[in-house]
Design an enzyme around this catalytic site. Structure first.
Site, PDB file in Angstrom:
ATOM      1  N   ASN A 130       0.771  -1.438   0.180  1.00  0.00           N
ATOM      2  CA  ASN A 130       0.061   0.028   0.015  1.00  0.00           C
ATOM      3  C   ASN A 130       0.724   1.087  -0.099  1.00  0.00           C
ATOM      4  O   ASN A 130       2.011   1.193   0.607  1.00  0.00           O
ATOM      5  CB  ASN A 130      -0.970   0.153   1.082  1.00  0.00           C
ATOM      6  CG  ASN A 130      -2.235  -0.663   0.980  1.00  0.00           C
ATOM      7  OD1 ASN A 130      -2.712  -0.799  -0.119  1.00  0.00           O
ATOM      8  ND2 ASN A 130      -2.475  -1.658   2.003  1.00  0.00           N
ATOM      9  N   ASP A 158     -10.986  -6.192  -1.601  1.00  0.00           N
ATOM     10  CA  ASP A 158     -12.229  -5.387  -1.469  1.00  0.00           C
ATOM     11  C   ASP A 158     -13.459  -6.361  -2.389  1.00  0.00           C
ATOM     12  O   ASP A 158     -14.589  -6.103  -1.760  1.00  0.00           O
ATOM     13  CB  ASP A 158     -11.878  -4.098  -2.093  1.00  0.00           C
ATOM     14  CG  ASP A 158     -10.854  -3.579  -1.755  1.00  0.00           C
ATOM     15  OD1 ASP A 158     -10.703  -3.013  -0.552  1.00  0.00           O
ATOM     16  OD2 ASP A 158      -9.740  -3.654  -2.473  1.00  0.00           O
ATOM     17  N   HIS A 186      -7.893   1.523  -3.931  1.00  0.00           N
ATOM     18  CA  HIS A 186      -7.874   0.610  -2.801  1.00  0.00           C
ATOM     19  C   HIS A 186      -7.917   1.486  -1.533  1.00  0.00           C
ATOM     20  O   HIS A 186      -6.815   1.443  -0.909  1.00  0.00           O
ATOM     21  CB  HIS A 186      -7.010  -0.586  -2.733  1.00  0.00           C
ATOM     22  CG  HIS A 186      -6.815  -1.196  -1.590  1.00  0.00           C
ATOM     23  ND1 HIS A 186      -7.720  -2.051  -1.070  1.00  0.00           N
ATOM     24  CD2 HIS A 186      -5.611  -1.434  -0.654  1.00  0.00           C
ATOM     25  CE1 HIS A 186      -7.538  -2.569  -0.178  1.00  0.00           C
ATOM     26  NE2 HIS A 186      -6.238  -2.206   0.292  1.00  0.00           N
TER      27      HIS A 186
HETATM   28  P1  NAD Z   1       4.718  -7.083   7.056  1.00  0.00           P
HETATM   29  O1  NAD Z   1       5.360  -5.762   7.740  1.00  0.00           O
HETATM   30  O2  NAD Z   1       4.508  -8.389   7.833  1.00  0.00           O
HETATM   31  O3  NAD Z   1       5.679  -7.513   5.944  1.00  0.00           O
HETATM   32  C1  NAD Z   1       6.294  -6.541   4.711  1.00  0.00           C
HETATM   33  C2  NAD Z   1       7.635  -7.149   4.615  1.00  0.00           C
HETATM   34  O4  NAD Z   1       8.379  -6.393   3.376  1.00  0.00           O
HETATM   35  C3  NAD Z   1       8.697  -7.076   5.672  1.00  0.00           C
HETATM   36  O5  NAD Z   1       9.220  -8.359   5.929  1.00  0.00           O
HETATM   37  C4  NAD Z   1       9.679  -6.028   5.304  1.00  0.00           C
HETATM   38  O6  NAD Z   1      10.853  -6.412   5.691  1.00  0.00           O
HETATM   39  C5  NAD Z   1       9.458  -6.043   3.617  1.00  0.00           C
HETATM   40  N1  NAD Z   1      10.115  -4.996   2.960  1.00  0.00           N
HETATM   41  C6  NAD Z   1      10.123  -3.919   3.209  1.00  0.00           C
HETATM   42  N2  NAD Z   1      10.936  -3.216   2.146  1.00  0.00           N
HETATM   43  C7  NAD Z   1      11.209  -4.066   1.192  1.00  0.00           C
HETATM   44  C8  NAD Z   1      11.839  -3.953   0.307  1.00  0.00           C
HETATM   45  N3  NAD Z   1      12.288  -2.842  -0.340  1.00  0.00           N
HETATM   46  N4  NAD Z   1      12.146  -5.227  -0.552  1.00  0.00           N
HETATM   47  C9  NAD Z   1      11.557  -6.298  -0.219  1.00  0.00           C
HETATM   48  N5  NAD Z   1      10.936  -6.354   0.985  1.00  0.00           N
HETATM   49  C10 NAD Z   1      10.648  -5.314   1.800  1.00  0.00           C
HETATM   50  O7  NAD Z   1       3.588  -6.481   6.141  1.00  0.00           O
HETATM   51  P2  NAD Z   1       2.079  -7.348   5.543  1.00  0.00           P
HETATM   52  O8  NAD Z   1       1.337  -7.296   6.324  1.00  0.00           O
HETATM   53  O9  NAD Z   1       2.920  -8.545   4.870  1.00  0.00           O
HETATM   54  O10 NAD Z   1       1.775  -6.282   4.418  1.00  0.00           O
HETATM   55  C11 NAD Z   1       2.625  -5.851   3.227  1.00  0.00           C
HETATM   56  C12 NAD Z   1       2.067  -4.806   2.563  1.00  0.00           C
HETATM   57  O11 NAD Z   1       0.763  -5.280   1.810  1.00  0.00           O
HETATM   58  C13 NAD Z   1       1.564  -3.677   3.383  1.00  0.00           C
HETATM   59  O12 NAD Z   1       2.132  -2.488   2.589  1.00  0.00           O
HETATM   60  C14 NAD Z   1      -0.001  -3.598   3.363  1.00  0.00           C
HETATM   61  O13 NAD Z   1      -0.465  -2.364   3.732  1.00  0.00           O
HETATM   62  C15 NAD Z   1      -0.412  -4.196   2.247  1.00  0.00           C
HETATM   63  N6  NAD Z   1      -1.524  -4.817   2.078  1.00  0.00           N
HETATM   64  C16 NAD Z   1      -2.400  -4.575   0.818  1.00  0.00           C
HETATM   65  C17 NAD Z   1      -3.612  -5.290   0.632  1.00  0.00           C
HETATM   66  C18 NAD Z   1      -4.328  -4.930  -0.439  1.00  0.00           C
HETATM   67  O14 NAD Z   1      -5.667  -5.474  -0.531  1.00  0.00           O
HETATM   68  N7  NAD Z   1      -3.850  -4.365  -1.764  1.00  0.00           N
HETATM   69  C19 NAD Z   1      -4.062  -6.083   1.589  1.00  0.00           C
HETATM   70  C20 NAD Z   1      -3.352  -6.368   2.783  1.00  0.00           C
HETATM   71  C21 NAD Z   1      -2.245  -5.640   3.100  1.00  0.00           C
HETATM   72  C1  LMR Z   2      -6.658  -3.972   3.842  1.00  0.00           C
HETATM   73  O1  LMR Z   2      -7.622  -3.689   2.990  1.00  0.00           O
HETATM   74  O2  LMR Z   2      -7.070  -5.010   4.725  1.00  0.00           O
HETATM   75  C2  LMR Z   2      -5.298  -3.757   3.603  1.00  0.00           C
HETATM   76  O3  LMR Z   2      -5.113  -2.934   2.554  1.00  0.00           O
HETATM   77  C3  LMR Z   2      -4.463  -3.385   4.805  1.00  0.00           C
HETATM   78  C4  LMR Z   2      -5.078  -2.112   5.104  1.00  0.00           C
HETATM   79  O4  LMR Z   2      -4.260  -1.063   5.516  1.00  0.00           O
HETATM   80  O5  LMR Z   2      -6.266  -1.825   5.307  1.00  0.00           O
END
Ligand code: NAD
Ligand code: LMR
Length: 324
Positions: A130, A158, A186
């Site tokens: 995100n 979503d 999103h």
């Molecule tokens: P997390 O903190 O558990 O894991 C993220 C990982 O990314 C960590 O291990 C971190 O070290 C690594 N990281 C950071 N910078 C990096 C880089 N330059 N190269 C490679 N790895 C790197 O987080 P998570 O819960 O796994 O979430 C990851 C992302 O996904 C967040 O930005 C979260 O908001 C997003 N997300 C998006 C959606 C969606 O629907 N699009 C849903 C849930 C989460």
């Molecule tokens: C979600 O929709 O669950 C993810 O994008 C994580 C967040 O920050 O809401």
């Protein structure tokens, strides 16, 4: 069968922990397709990454031909055909996803450049980190030798939330819901569209009150991510990993006849949405190509919602213009 190389970033993080074992088990590409996992995380996560790779090996997955770990995107992306860009900071309680823009934008500029250099020329690249729409735009602009249509941002979570909430309200199985769409960002401005959705082949709005749709359903889908963070103290991971698998499966294997999915892709001006932003549309996939569903009738209510979320994406683009 030749193995497919799959690169995953943020491989030591929470979403990846739900994603990698399922990919290795065949949930993504099916029970006959061997895979090689190319896992990237930052150096301080090196020990965790090593642990994850040992655990993957400890499963003795018949389809997992190799697991390669590293800290250099130029190596991890080499020849990858499918890429999941998950690695990025997640938000905590009280934050909006766009508050992550300054922290995460640089990651996608750098990884866009690495993809441009080394990824398979026909790779499909799904961005999860995100704020996902604008991160995807940054990656696209930093990978000028790849086709922007090789990139998509994930709004499937979503989409799935909307399908599930509607099915629950109508007391039908989720498989009875079709033609769901998430439009736009999103974020809390996204527009979950029941105007064009169907339940058992009939318009969804014949099943539910308009009042429920506008004042309960829409905000519930828009704020579901925050809701999860309030309850779990951290953002969704299992449902996000599942959505990533489903998004990629739709992209690789196609969408069912008479149905579509939501994907955020570079706008081509469809429905009057500004070109040059990554916007979630209803799409079908046939063969190797996705296609934005055209000719949906957009009434005044929909139009207002489409423009509201477009406005936010234009503001996000402005905030990162130095990286584009
Ligand atoms: P997390 O903190 O558990 O894991 C993220 C990982 O990314 C960590 O291990 C971190 O070290 C690594 N990281 C950071 N910078 C990096 C880089 N330059 N190269 C490679 N790895 C790197 O987080 P998570 O819960 O796994 O979430 C990851 C992302 O996904 C967040 O930005 C979260 O908001 C997003 N997300 C998006 C959606 C969606 O629907 N699009 C849903 C849930 C989460
Ligand atoms: C979600 O929709 O669950 C993810 O994008 C994580 C967040 O920050 O809401």
């Amino acid at each position: 069968m030749a193995p497919v190389r799959i690169a995953v970033t943020g491989a030591a993080g929470r979403i990846s922990y739900s994603l990698l074992f399922r990919i290795a088990a065949g949930d993504l590409l099916g029970p006959d397709q061997p895979v090689i996992l190319q896992l990237l995380d930052i150096e301080p996560m090196g020990k965790v990454l090593q642990g994850v790779s040992l655990e993957l090996r400890d499963c003795a997955f018949p389809l997992l031909q190799d697991v390669v770990i590293g800290h250099d995107a130029n190596e991890s992306f080499t020849d990858a055909e499918l890429v999941f860009l998950v690695g990025a900071r997640p938000r905590g309680p009280g934050m909006a996803r766009k508050d992550l823009l300054q922290a995460n934008a640089g990651i996608f500029a750098e990884q866009g450049r690495a993809l441009n250099r080394v990824v398979a020329r026909d790779a499909r690249i799904l961005v999860v980190g995100n704020p996902v729409n604008t991160n995807t735009l940054i990656a696209i602009r930093n990978a000028p030798d790849l086709d922007p249509r090789q990139f998509a941002a994930m709004t499937r979570l979503d989409h799935n939330r909307a399908v599930s909430l509607l099915a629950e309200k109508c007391e039908v199985p989720v498989t009875d819901v079709r033609r769901m769409t998430i439009w736009g960002n999103h974020s809390a401005t996204q527009f979950p569209d029941l105007i064009h959705a169907q339940v058992q082949g009939r318009p969804a709005l014949e099943w539910v009150e308009r009042e429920w749709y506008e004042n309960d359903f829409i905000p519930r889908v828009q704020h579901r991510g925050e809701n999860i963070i309030e309850l779990e103290g951290q953002s969704s991971a299992g449902s996000a990993a599942h959505a990533a698998i489903e998004h990629m499966r739709s992209w690789v294997f196609g969408t069912p006849e008479d149905d579509w999915v939501s994907m955020a892709v570079l706008s081509d001006g469809s429905y009057g949405i500004s070109e040059g932003i990554v916007y979630s549309f209803p799409v079908t996939v046939e063969g190797d190509e996705f296609k934005i569903v055209d000719n949906l009738e957009i009434d005044g209510f929909c139009q207002g919602k489409l423009l509201e979320t477009e406005k936010e994406l234009l503001q996000e683009r402005e905030a990162v213009k130095a990286l584009l």
